[in-house]
Scaffold this active site. Structure first.
Site, PDB file in Angstrom:
ATOM      1  N   GLY A   1      24.359  54.086  44.890  1.00 31.78           N
ATOM      2  CA  GLY A   1      25.261  53.576  45.369  1.00 31.78           C
ATOM      3  C   GLY A   1      26.862  52.743  45.660  1.00 31.78           C
ATOM      4  O   GLY A   1      27.229  53.132  45.705  1.00 31.78           O
ATOM      5  N   TYR A   2      27.126  52.391  43.681  1.00 28.79           N
ATOM      6  CA  TYR A   2      27.889  52.112  43.999  1.00 28.79           C
ATOM      7  C   TYR A   2      29.541  52.706  43.602  1.00 28.79           C
ATOM      8  O   TYR A   2      28.850  53.646  43.063  1.00 28.79           O
ATOM      9  CB  TYR A   2      28.406  50.561  42.413  1.00 28.79           C
ATOM     10  CG  TYR A   2      26.508  49.721  41.913  1.00 28.79           C
ATOM     11  CD1 TYR A   2      26.568  49.135  43.125  1.00 28.79           C
ATOM     12  CD2 TYR A   2      26.723  49.294  40.880  1.00 28.79           C
ATOM     13  CE1 TYR A   2      25.699  48.682  43.134  1.00 28.79           C
ATOM     14  CE2 TYR A   2      25.246  48.203  40.722  1.00 28.79           C
ATOM     15  CZ  TYR A   2      24.767  47.319  41.819  1.00 28.79           C
ATOM     16  OH  TYR A   2      24.599  46.375  42.017  1.00 28.79           O
ATOM     17  N   SER A   3      29.927  52.342  44.546  1.00 26.65           N
ATOM     18  CA  SER A   3      31.271  53.142  44.459  1.00 26.65           C
ATOM     19  C   SER A   3      31.125  54.963  44.825  1.00 26.65           C
ATOM     20  O   SER A   3      31.430  55.496  43.896  1.00 26.65           O
ATOM     21  CB  SER A   3      32.148  53.176  43.388  1.00 26.65           C
ATOM     22  OG  SER A   3      32.362  51.847  42.282  1.00 26.65           O
TER      23      SER A   3
END
Length: 312
Positions: free
Chosen positions: A52-54
């Site tokens: 889910g990062y960026s």
């Protein structure tokens, strides 16, 4: 940089890890690649990212770097699944369906057939724990993950997950949780569980979401997370009088040792019982180099005791 074993497992990692939460958001590709090269050249090995990062950009950046910049064998890749942002909304889904779908997506972004460490990003009551853990068992059994663990699990949650995975002969080797001088909640039960049961602790935000660098001692810098559009609430919880007192103690200790407050804060958390590798993220390469310098710092016991007292 020295290495440590991940709990009692055979996995050996650098005692600082490189975080990628800002990659693709406030850190562009060129800066991120420079950070990775700097980290590896210092002896670092463990790189932490998440599905889910960026919105996936962090994993895509790392995958491109592995393809173009560095040797895959030099990087121990840790990624996480269970949290995503659909239409800008944070969604937690630790069902087997979602976890395995996200793992396949992560592998595609990273351009690799396996990750070295795969973690469930957070606890959720919405899916049965046995179902969540079946995804970890499947990932190990199919070779998509070499080792597995959890993130943001409490002590009893970690112990329950470990005992269930043991039945499948799959070790739970890590728990990634917030831990720093301004947030010592992990000490209530989690560190003891880690030492007793044999999994390692990976502290995220070991610099107290940036507060322990000392940058907020005299206000909020315009280029800081607290002033940014993306992370203002992320830092705000530690802009209080208690944290200010801890930062002042850090500043005094750092001045006496001739180093930065960040180096002292990282050395303190790095050497706590059960901790394997604090995860350091940075907006700039200069900030990362400051964090990496902490690897050479051993704190005198008198300073450790003083920091323990002021942050208790």
């Amino acid at each position: 940089m020295r290495r440590r074993r991940m709990g009692t497992s055979g996995l050996s990692v650098s005692r600082l890890a490189l975080g990628t939460m800002t990659w693709g958001r406030s850190t562009d590709y060129e800066t991120a690649a420079e950070q990775l090269r700097t980290f590896l050249s210092s002896g670092g090995t463990l790189v932490d990212t998440a599905h889910g990062y960026s919105d996936g950009a962090a994993e895509e950046f790392l995958g491109r770097m592995i393809d173009e910049e560095v040797d895959r064998a030099d990087v121990i890749v840790c990624t996480k699944a269970g949290i995503s942002r659909r239409s800008g909304t944070r969604v937690v889904d630790t069902s087997r369906f979602s976890l395995l779908s996200q793992l396949d997506t992560s592998l595609e972004r990273l351009g690799t057939d396996h990750v070295d460490l795969w973690l469930v990003h957070t606890w959720s009551d919405e899916a049965p724990l046995t179902e969540t853990l079946s995804a970890l068992e499947w990932a190990v059994g199919t070779g998509r993950a070499r080792y597995v663990g959890v993130s943001n699990y409490s002590g009893w949650q970690s112990a329950r997950a470990l005992s269930l995975l043991e039945q499948a002969r799959v070790p739970l080797v890590a728990n990634e949780v917030e831990y720093s001088l301004v947030n010592r909640h992990a000490e209530q039960e989690l560190l003891g569980a880690a030492q007793s049961l044999g999994f390692g602790i990976l502290p995220w935000s070991p610099l107290g979401r940036g507060v322990l660098t000392g940058k907020y001692r005299h206000g909020i810098p315009a280029d800081s997370r607290a002033a940014s559009r993306d992370f203002p609430r992320f830092t705000a919880r530690y802009l209080d009088d208690r944290s200010a007192g801890i930062v002042e103690a850090l500043a005094i200790a750092a001045q006496g040792l001739g180093v930065s407050p960040a180096e002292v804060a990282l050395a303190w958390v790095r050497d706590r019982p059960g901790v394997v590798s604090p995860i350091v993220g940075a907006r700039t390469t200069s900030q990362l180099k400051t964090s990496l310098a902490s690897d050479g710092l051993e704190l005198p016991q008198e300073i450790v005791a003083a920091l323990d007292e002021v942050s208790a």
